[in-house]
Structure formats: structure tokens, C-alpha cells
Design a protein around this motif. Structure first.
Motif, PDB file in Angstrom:
ATOM      1  N   GLU A   1       0.814  -1.220   0.000  1.00  0.00           N
ATOM      2  CA  GLU A   1       0.000   0.000   0.000  1.00  0.00           C
ATOM      3  C   GLU A   1       0.845   1.266   0.000  1.00  0.00           C
ATOM      4  O   GLU A   1       0.345   2.358  -0.311  1.00  0.00           O
ATOM      5  CB  GLU A   1      -0.950   0.002   1.204  1.00  0.00           C
TER       6      GLU A   1
ATOM      7  N   SER B   1      -5.052  -3.610  -2.870  1.00  0.00           N
ATOM      8  CA  SER B   1      -6.245  -2.847  -3.258  1.00  0.00           C
ATOM      9  C   SER B   1      -6.071  -1.349  -3.082  1.00  0.00           C
ATOM     10  O   SER B   1      -6.815  -0.553  -3.653  1.00  0.00           O
ATOM     11  CB  SER B   1      -7.454  -3.313  -2.445  1.00  0.00           C
ATOM     12  N   ALA B   2      -5.069  -0.938  -2.292  1.00  0.00           N
ATOM     13  CA  ALA B   2      -4.833   0.496  -2.074  1.00  0.00           C
ATOM     14  C   ALA B   2      -4.119   1.149  -3.256  1.00  0.00           C
ATOM     15  O   ALA B   2      -4.002   2.379  -3.306  1.00  0.00           O
ATOM     16  CB  ALA B   2      -4.016   0.698  -0.795  1.00  0.00           C
TER      17      ALA B   2
ATOM     18  N   THR C   1      -4.458   2.449  -6.214  1.00  0.00           N
ATOM     19  CA  THR C   1      -5.560   2.887  -7.069  1.00  0.00           C
ATOM     20  C   THR C   1      -5.118   3.334  -8.455  1.00  0.00           C
ATOM     21  O   THR C   1      -5.959   3.566  -9.322  1.00  0.00           O
ATOM     22  CB  THR C   1      -6.333   4.035  -6.395  1.00  0.00           C
ATOM     23  N   ASN C   2      -3.797   3.459  -8.674  1.00  0.00           N
ATOM     24  CA  ASN C   2      -3.307   3.834 -10.004  1.00  0.00           C
ATOM     25  C   ASN C   2      -2.945   2.623 -10.858  1.00  0.00           C
ATOM     26  O   ASN C   2      -2.525   2.781 -12.013  1.00  0.00           O
ATOM     27  CB  ASN C   2      -2.079   4.744  -9.881  1.00  0.00           C
TER      28      ASN C   2
ATOM     29  N   ASN D   1     -11.091  -1.081  -5.326  1.00  0.00           N
ATOM     30  CA  ASN D   1     -10.614   0.274  -5.636  1.00  0.00           C
ATOM     31  C   ASN D   1      -9.808   0.350  -6.922  1.00  0.00           C
ATOM     32  O   ASN D   1      -9.337   1.433  -7.292  1.00  0.00           O
ATOM     33  CB  ASN D   1      -9.742   0.797  -4.483  1.00  0.00           C
ATOM     34  N   LEU D   2      -9.640  -0.782  -7.611  1.00  0.00           N
ATOM     35  CA  LEU D   2      -8.747  -0.817  -8.777  1.00  0.00           C
ATOM     36  C   LEU D   2      -9.530  -0.512 -10.051  1.00  0.00           C
ATOM     37  O   LEU D   2      -9.619  -1.329 -10.977  1.00  0.00           O
ATOM     38  CB  LEU D   2      -8.054  -2.176  -8.852  1.00  0.00           C
ATOM     39  N   THR D   3     -10.057   0.672 -10.129  1.00  0.00           N
ATOM     40  CA  THR D   3     -10.956   1.039 -11.221  1.00  0.00           C
ATOM     41  C   THR D   3     -10.227   1.489 -12.481  1.00  0.00           C
ATOM     42  O   THR D   3     -10.872   1.811 -13.475  1.00  0.00           O
ATOM     43  CB  THR D   3     -11.905   2.159 -10.767  1.00  0.00           C
ATOM     44  N   LYS D   4      -8.888   1.503 -12.444  1.00  0.00           N
ATOM     45  CA  LYS D   4      -8.120   1.866 -13.641  1.00  0.00           C
ATOM     46  C   LYS D   4      -7.496   0.640 -14.316  1.00  0.00           C
ATOM     47  O   LYS D   4      -6.797   0.780 -15.323  1.00  0.00           O
ATOM     48  CB  LYS D   4      -7.017   2.863 -13.287  1.00  0.00           C
TER      49      LYS D   4
END
Length: 468
Positions: free
Chosen positions: A165, A189-190, A192-193, A219-222
């Protein structure tokens, strides 16, 4: 004349500027050169001839320096056939931003020192023969954007559950098949990039608990690429699909082979707008139906081996105009191959073996412009194979074992006009295999270098001359 003088003056100024830049470009600093020479002393290699202490290290193979300061900013020793040890002098190169030691065979990895490379943005150590413990100093590299430790052997250890993280700028993380075992760290999961995540583990057992996949991806929306091959997800039950859909429309490449997935294959997975690569092979507890494919489909690679489908191949399979690989081996599909499959003009590999397919094989497949691998074994196809009369076929691999194909087949002509063929299995059909007409030496002059041929139970009448 004034215009000519102005142009001449401009050229002179540009020339002076270039010479000034060359004259003022910094040379390698002595302590940087010393560190590199110490590093080389730990290597066994026939490469790196340019690494000579009497020359400027900024012109050595694999080295890039800052033009203003002379500090080494990039070290790329990939594919240098190096074995030996990584000398801790490496960590004196504190200005490194790029470090690639991949595709070598080192004896281990230093457990301390990476924390000194706090300018590093790119670290690639895949296929480096690394053993031992995970170097936790990597977690201090807050500028790191790219980390690849795949295909090493970290002694069957559990990955640290905390630390990842802290790599908040990471966009690429590849830990595939590196000897790690146990639970996948949820703290990933932290990041996020992240755009690329590969945690595949087909060597040692790794797993996620019942809500682990949901928490990992929340949180991995990219993410554009997600590979989890071999990670045991059986505890996630039938909720794995909902967990994947959290990623959203950015996902382009999803591979979850041999993960113990169960339940029904959600149709929505076929309609993720940017997904082009899908591998769910080896999940034999999955079941479902093949979706209808629209003309807007952008699939390039589909491997659904061992999934229990009910039904036949939809005619809309012909809408997959960008598809290069289709693998539906052992998927319980039945019926005929729809004629629309010949619309797949970019198809390179078609695997439909071990199903209950019937009817004739579309003859257009044998003159397909891009098809290199065709496997239709263990079905119930009938009919005849074509007589090839030209060298247009690109086939390298043909497996038609265990069908009901019939007729006479001139084996020499069949192989001759599949000029790239190295694998052929026609066993257990109803052929009469013949040598055909007598051929002169020129016929065999450009004969394919076939490596594997199976013809049992094919009523072989003549022994093929090319096998003599």
C-alpha cells in the motif's frame, strides 16, 4: 542579400549551440564508475566489454547518464547472459530511475539496499534467477511506477501482507510465478493507479478467501490487465463475477485460468465494452451458455476450455471480426460449426476438440488466409477433406483425430500443399490413405519439415515415400 546573411548567421549560432552542448555535457562521476566496476566483478558474463575503468561509464553498454550531472540514471542489463551475485555497490547508484536486470541468472537478491534507490520509477527483475526472501526495502520506493518480479523463485514464501500500500504511484505490478505462496495481499487494493496486475501462480498454491477478490478489486478502477491464473478462488463461490465487474469498463485483458471458479458464467462478461482478451480455461465447475455476439464485438482472444456449456455454437460467432484465437476445447458444445465462422478472417488458431460436433467441416477453413492451427479432434465430423492444389495454406498444426472423416486422401499431396505444416494427426478416421501418383524428386524438394505425424487406423494403403 540581407536574407542570406540572416540565414547564415542563424546556422552559425545553431552550430555554436550544438558544440557548446557537446563540450559541456557532463562525464561519468568517479564514484559512479567505481560502483559499476564493483558490480561487474560479481558477474560471470562474456558481455560488458565496454565496461572499462579507463573510459567514461556514460558510454558503456546499458548505461544512461544525466547530461547535466553525470549521475547514472538508467541501468539496463537485460538479456546479458549474466550469472553470479548482485554486489551491494549497485545501491550506491542513488540517482537511478530505471533498473532492468531481467533475463539473467543471479544467485540471489540482496535483502537490504533497495531503499537507497529512492528515485527509482522502474524496477524489472523478472526471470533473474532470484531466490531468498522478498526484499522489503522495495516498499520504501515511493516513486516506483513499474515493478516486475515475475518468474523467480522466492523459496515458497508468503508474500508480505503489508507494505504494498506504500507504493501509491505503482501502475504496473507483476509477481507471477515467483515462488510466493499463501494468501494474496489484500493491501494491493490500495494501489488505485494500477493499470496492470498479474498475480498468477501456477507453481505454488495461493488463494483469496471468500470476500478476498471483492476486497482486492474494490478500488482498482483503472485496471486494464488482470491476471490471476492458478490463484484458488473457490472460496469466492459464485460471487467472483460481481467482484470482477467492480473494475469497470477499463478492463481489456482478463485471465483467470484454473482458479476453481464455480457457478454460472455471467453473460455480462461477454459484453464488457473494452474487453478483448478472456481466458477462463480450466474452470471445470463453471457452466453456462455462449452469448450472442454483436457486430460491435472487439474480441481478439477467447479461451473457455473445460467450461460446461449447454447448446451449440451461435451463428453470431461470425461477428467476431477481430478474433485471432478461439479455444472451446472440452466444452460440451454440440451441433454443427456454423458457416459464419469463415467470416473470422483474422483467425489464427481454432480449437474445438473433445466436443460433440457433427456434420461436415466447412471446406473454407482449409483455405483460410490466416489460420495456422486447427484442432477438431474427438468429435463426430463426417465428410471428406479437400484436395489441395496450391500452396496458399498457412497451416502449421492440424489435429483431426477420432472423427468419421472418409474418402481417399493423397497424404503426400495433402502435406505438400500445407507447406508450413509440422504437426498432423489424422488417426482413427475412415480414410483410405494413399501415396497418390508417383512424384519426381522436384515434388519433394520443398516438402514441409513435418515433425509429428499420426496415421493409425487410417487404412494406409501405400507407405508414404516422404517417410522413407
Amino acid at each position: 542579400m540581407a536574407l542570406f546573411e540572416l540565414l547564415f548567421l542563424s546556422l552559425v549560432l545553431v552550430s555554436l549551440s550544438i558544440k557548446t552542448t557537446i563540450l559541456t555535457q557532463a562525464h561519468c562521476l568517479p564514484h559512479q564508475s567505481d560502483a559499476l566496476i564493483q558490480l561487474k566483478q560479481g558477474f560471470n558474463t562474456t558481455e560488458l566489454h565496454s565496461w572499462n575503468a579507463s573510459t567514461d561509464c556514460c558510454i558503456w553498454d546499458g548505461i544512461t547518464c544525466d547530461e547535466q550531472t553525470g549521475m547514472v540514471t538508467a541501468l539496463n542489463l537485460s538479456y546479458m547472459q549474466i550469472s553470479g551475485n548482485i554486489n551491494p555497490a549497485l545501491f550506491n547508484l542513488s540517482s537511478l530511475r530505471y533498473l532492468d536486470l531481467s533475463w539473467n541468472d543471479f544467485h540471489g537478491v540482496p535483502q537490504t539496499g533497495f531503499e537507497q534507490l529512492d528515485n527509482l520509477t522502474h524496477l524489472d527483475l523478472h526471470f533473474s534467477g532470484l531466490v531468498g526472501q522478498f526484499p522489503r526495502g522495495i516498499f520504501n520506493l515511493s516513486s516506483l511506477q513499474y515493478l516486475d518480479l515475475s518468474w523467480n523463485n522466492f523459496d515458497n514464501i508468503t508474500l508480505p501482507q503489508t507494505g504494498f500500500e506504500r507504493l501509491a504511484n505503482l501502475t504496473h505490478l507483476d509477481l507471477a510465478n515467483s515462488g510466493f505462496t499463501g494468501q494474496v495481499p489484500i493491501r494491493i487494493s490500495a494501489l488505485t493507479n494500477l493499470m496492470y496486475l498479474d498475480l498468477s501462480n501456477v507453481i505454488y498454491p495461493s488463494y483469496l478467501h471468500d470476500t478476498g477478490l471483492k476486497n482486492l478489486l474494490s478500488n482498482l478502477t483503472k485496471l486494464q490487465v488482470l491476471h490471476l491464473d492458478g490463484v484458488d478462488l473457490s472460496l469466492c463461490g459464485s460471487e467472483w463475477g460481481k467482484a470482477v465487474f467492480q473494475v469497470g469498463p477499463t478492463l481489456q485483458d482478463l485471465s483467470m485460468a484454473d482458479c476453481g471458479l464455480r457457478g454460472n458464467l455471467p453473460h455480462e462478461i461477454f459484453h464488457l465494452s473494452n474487453l478483448t482478451i478472456l481466458d477462463l480455461s480450466g474452470n471445470y465447475m463453471l457452466s453456462g451458455e455462449l452469448a450472442e455476439f454483436t457486430k460491435q464485438s472487439i474480441w481478439q482472444y477467447l479461451d473457455l476450455t473445460d467450461i460446461n456449456f449447454t447448446g451449440s455454437l451461435p451463428d453470431s460467432i461470425g461477428n467476431l471480426q477481430y478474433l485471432s484465437v478461439l479455444n472451446l476445447y472440452n466444452c460440451s458444445i454440440y451441433g454443427e460449426i456454423p458457416p459464419s465462422i469463415t467470416n473470422l478472417t483474422r483467425l489464427e488458431a481454432l480449437q474445438l476438440g473433445s466436443n460433440t460436433l457433427i456434420g461436415t467441416i466447412p471446406m473454407s477453413l482449409f483455405s483460410h488466409p490466416s489460420l495456422e492451427s486447427l484442432s477438431l479432434s474427438h468429435n463426430q465430423f463426417s465428410g471428406y477433406l479437400p484436395e489441395f492444389s496450391n500452396g496458399s495454406s498457412n497451416f502449421e498444426y492440424i489435429d483431426l483425430e477420432d472423427n468419421n472423416l472418409q474418402g481417399q486422401l493423397s497424404i503426400s499431396r495433402f502435406i505438400k500443399y500445407n507447406k508450413y505444416l509440422y504437426y498432423l494427426d489424422l488417426s482413427n478416421n475412415k480414410f483410405s490413405i494413399i501415396e497418390g501418383e508417383n512424384h519426381n524428386e522436384s515434388f519433394y524438394a520443398s516438402f514441409p519439415q513435418i515433425e509429428f505425424i499420426q496415421l493409425p487406423s487410417c487404412n494406409l494403403i501405400d507407405f508414404p515415400t516422404f517417410l522413407n
